[in-house]
Scaffold this motif. Structure first.
Motif, PDB file in Angstrom:
ATOM      1  N   LEU A 152      -7.330   0.580  14.953  1.00  0.00           N
ATOM      2  CA  LEU A 152      -7.033   0.331  13.413  1.00  0.00           C
ATOM      3  C   LEU A 152      -6.094   1.690  12.933  1.00  0.00           C
ATOM      4  CD1 LEU A 152     -10.735  -0.487  12.042  1.00  0.00           C
ATOM      5  CD2 LEU A 152      -8.511  -2.062  11.969  1.00  0.00           C
ATOM      6  N   MET A 153      -6.453   2.772  13.512  1.00  0.00           N
ATOM      7  CA  MET A 153      -5.706   3.876  13.183  1.00  0.00           C
ATOM      8  C   MET A 153      -4.210   3.859  14.100  1.00  0.00           C
ATOM      9  SD  MET A 153      -7.557   6.177  11.824  1.00  0.00           S
ATOM     10  CE  MET A 153      -7.333   7.874  12.385  1.00  0.00           C
ATOM     11  N   ALA A 154      -3.976   3.348  15.097  1.00  0.00           N
ATOM     12  CA  ALA A 154      -2.666   2.928  15.522  1.00  0.00           C
ATOM     13  C   ALA A 154      -1.658   1.980  14.698  1.00  0.00           C
ATOM     14  CB  ALA A 154      -2.777   2.301  16.896  1.00  0.00           C
ATOM     15  N   GLY A 155      -2.557   1.054  14.092  1.00  0.00           N
ATOM     16  CA  GLY A 155      -1.712  -0.035  13.145  1.00  0.00           C
ATOM     17  C   GLY A 155      -1.651   0.659  11.941  1.00  0.00           C
ATOM     18  N   LEU A 156      -2.392   1.534  11.320  1.00  0.00           N
ATOM     19  CA  LEU A 156      -2.201   2.202  10.040  1.00  0.00           C
ATOM     20  C   LEU A 156      -1.132   3.317  10.270  1.00  0.00           C
ATOM     21  CD1 LEU A 156      -5.859   2.406   8.974  1.00  0.00           C
ATOM     22  CD2 LEU A 156      -3.797   0.956   7.965  1.00  0.00           C
ATOM     23  N   CYS A 157      -1.327   4.051  11.163  1.00  0.00           N
ATOM     24  CA  CYS A 157      -0.130   5.241  11.385  1.00  0.00           C
ATOM     25  C   CYS A 157       1.057   4.600  11.726  1.00  0.00           C
ATOM     26  CB  CYS A 157      -0.692   6.046  12.569  1.00  0.00           C
ATOM     27  SG  CYS A 157      -2.222   7.238  12.305  1.00  0.00           S
ATOM     28  N   MET A 212       0.836  -1.054  -0.028  1.00  0.00           N
ATOM     29  CA  MET A 212       0.078   0.067  -0.031  1.00  0.00           C
ATOM     30  C   MET A 212       0.827   1.200   0.172  1.00  0.00           C
ATOM     31  SD  MET A 212      -2.951   1.091   2.729  1.00  0.00           S
ATOM     32  CE  MET A 212      -4.093  -0.382   2.404  1.00  0.00           C
ATOM     33  N   THR A 213       0.503   1.999  -0.773  1.00  0.00           N
ATOM     34  CA  THR A 213       1.437   3.375  -0.988  1.00  0.00           C
ATOM     35  C   THR A 213       0.940   4.368   0.255  1.00  0.00           C
ATOM     36  OG1 THR A 213      -0.321   4.628  -2.159  1.00  0.00           O
ATOM     37  CG2 THR A 213       1.311   3.119  -3.570  1.00  0.00           C
ATOM     38  N   ASP A 214       2.014   5.327   0.449  1.00  0.00           N
ATOM     39  CA  ASP A 214       1.771   6.222   1.691  1.00  0.00           C
ATOM     40  C   ASP A 214       0.409   7.079   1.041  1.00  0.00           C
ATOM     41  OD1 ASP A 214       2.867   7.666   3.918  1.00  0.00           O
ATOM     42  OD2 ASP A 214       2.698   9.482   2.657  1.00  0.00           O
ATOM     43  N   ARG A 215       0.198   7.229  -0.248  1.00  0.00           N
ATOM     44  CA  ARG A 215      -1.076   8.061  -0.247  1.00  0.00           C
ATOM     45  C   ARG A 215      -2.115   7.094  -0.006  1.00  0.00           C
ATOM     46  NH1 ARG A 215      -4.741  10.742  -3.129  1.00  0.00           N
ATOM     47  NH2 ARG A 215      -4.921  10.891  -5.225  1.00  0.00           N
ATOM     48  N   ALA A 216      -2.326   6.099  -0.369  1.00  0.00           N
ATOM     49  CA  ALA A 216      -3.436   5.144   0.092  1.00  0.00           C
ATOM     50  C   ALA A 216      -3.768   5.098   1.561  1.00  0.00           C
ATOM     51  CB  ALA A 216      -3.198   3.547  -0.703  1.00  0.00           C
ATOM     52  N   LEU A 217      -2.365   4.917   2.276  1.00  0.00           N
ATOM     53  CA  LEU A 217      -2.595   4.636   3.732  1.00  0.00           C
ATOM     54  C   LEU A 217      -2.924   6.145   4.184  1.00  0.00           C
ATOM     55  CD1 LEU A 217       0.847   3.144   4.975  1.00  0.00           C
ATOM     56  CD2 LEU A 217      -1.445   2.381   5.564  1.00  0.00           C
ATOM     57  N   ARG A 218      -2.829   7.323   3.849  1.00  0.00           N
ATOM     58  CA  ARG A 218      -3.159   8.614   4.191  1.00  0.00           C
ATOM     59  C   ARG A 218      -4.770   8.777   3.759  1.00  0.00           C
ATOM     60  NH1 ARG A 218      -0.028  12.434   1.030  1.00  0.00           N
ATOM     61  NH2 ARG A 218      -1.005  13.958   1.879  1.00  0.00           N
ATOM     62  N   ILE A 219      -5.412   8.178   2.693  1.00  0.00           N
ATOM     63  CA  ILE A 219      -6.407   8.188   2.482  1.00  0.00           C
ATOM     64  C   ILE A 219      -7.524   7.233   3.430  1.00  0.00           C
ATOM     65  CG2 ILE A 219      -8.336   7.454   0.851  1.00  0.00           C
ATOM     66  CD1 ILE A 219      -6.425   8.264  -1.526  1.00  0.00           C
ATOM     67  N   VAL A 220      -7.048   6.274   3.651  1.00  0.00           N
ATOM     68  CA  VAL A 220      -7.591   5.134   4.760  1.00  0.00           C
ATOM     69  C   VAL A 220      -7.507   6.045   6.097  1.00  0.00           C
ATOM     70  CG1 VAL A 220      -7.737   2.855   5.851  1.00  0.00           C
ATOM     71  CG2 VAL A 220      -7.254   3.204   3.506  1.00  0.00           C
ATOM     72  N   GLU A 231       6.108   7.132  -2.959  1.00  0.00           N
ATOM     73  CA  GLU A 231       6.481   5.956  -3.869  1.00  0.00           C
ATOM     74  C   GLU A 231       6.684   4.639  -2.819  1.00  0.00           C
ATOM     75  OE1 GLU A 231      10.215   7.634  -5.116  1.00  0.00           O
ATOM     76  OE2 GLU A 231       9.298   9.185  -6.429  1.00  0.00           O
ATOM     77  N   PRO A 232       6.354   3.546  -3.179  1.00  0.00           N
ATOM     78  CA  PRO A 232       6.635   2.383  -2.325  1.00  0.00           C
ATOM     79  C   PRO A 232       8.117   2.100  -2.230  1.00  0.00           C
ATOM     80  CG  PRO A 232       5.884   1.469  -4.700  1.00  0.00           C
ATOM     81  CD  PRO A 232       5.941   3.298  -4.674  1.00  0.00           C
ATOM     82  N   LEU A 233       8.469   1.637  -1.088  1.00  0.00           N
ATOM     83  CA  LEU A 233       9.843   1.236  -0.761  1.00  0.00           C
ATOM     84  C   LEU A 233      10.109  -0.152  -1.545  1.00  0.00           C
ATOM     85  CD1 LEU A 233       9.767   2.003   3.171  1.00  0.00           C
ATOM     86  CD2 LEU A 233      10.777   3.437   1.252  1.00  0.00           C
ATOM     87  N   PRO A 234      11.537  -0.245  -1.829  1.00  0.00           N
ATOM     88  CA  PRO A 234      11.858  -1.514  -2.457  1.00  0.00           C
ATOM     89  C   PRO A 234      11.572  -2.484  -1.549  1.00  0.00           C
ATOM     90  CG  PRO A 234      13.966   0.053  -2.025  1.00  0.00           C
ATOM     91  CD  PRO A 234      12.566   0.746  -1.507  1.00  0.00           C
ATOM     92  N   ASP A 235      11.727  -3.994  -1.954  1.00  0.00           N
ATOM     93  CA  ASP A 235      11.248  -5.011  -1.254  1.00  0.00           C
ATOM     94  C   ASP A 235      12.628  -5.412  -0.670  1.00  0.00           C
ATOM     95  OD1 ASP A 235       8.712  -5.149  -1.461  1.00  0.00           O
ATOM     96  OD2 ASP A 235       8.836  -6.088  -3.198  1.00  0.00           O
TER      97      ASP A 235
END
Length: 149
Positions: free
Chosen positions: A124-129, A1-9, A145-149
């Motif tokens: 849920l917020m604690a886990g996501l944040c 999940m990208t940072d942008r997607a995390l921020r939206i959720v 940008e996603p981090l490399p694996d």
């Protein structure tokens, strides 16, 4: 999940939390009984009227409202400090919610659907944040940008 997607959720969950805490804050200041599925003497009204519903003269619901507004602001702002503040706010919120849930069950001997919803949201917020904080880029790259694996 990208940072942008995390921020939206995180943002969406924050808005839901603002709704729950805002409602409970309204109930406190309007001095009305909350709508509660449990109904009667054993539910939300009993929790809302308890000593535990206040902290140093401030309604706990108002503190929750402030926390959810802070979490929403941290989700909107794309910065290192906002990731840290969001995770810290959510983790403190989980600890406080756990304490209040304990008090509700064992001291007040009643539960409130609004309070339990808020506790669930805060977990849920604690886990996501925390996830957002830990996966943050360290080299100054764009946080979306996603981090490399």
């Amino acid at each position: 999940m990208t940072d942008r997607a995390l921020r939206i959720v995180i943002g969406v969950l924050s808005v839901v939390g603002i709704g729950v805490a805002g409602y409970l804050t309204y109930v406190h200041y309007a001095d009305v009984e909350p709508i509660c599925a449990a109904g009667g003497e054993g539910g939300c009204a009993k929790v809302q009227a308890s000593d535990q519903s206040m902290l140093l003269g401030v309604p706990v619901a108002l503190l929750g409202l402030g926390a959810y507004i802070t979490l929403l602001a941290c989700a909107v702002i794309e910065a290192e400090w906002s990731r840290m503040l969001g995770a810290l706010t959510a983790l403190i919120g989980v600890g406080f919610s756990a304490y209040l849930t304990y008090e509700s069950v064992f001291q007040i001997e009643a539960t409130c659907q609004w309070c339990l919803t808020s506790s669930t949201l805060m977990v849920l917020m604690a886990g996501l944040c925390t996830w957002r904080l830990l996966r943050a880029p360290v080299d100054g790259a764009r946080s979306s940008e996603p981090l490399p694996d």
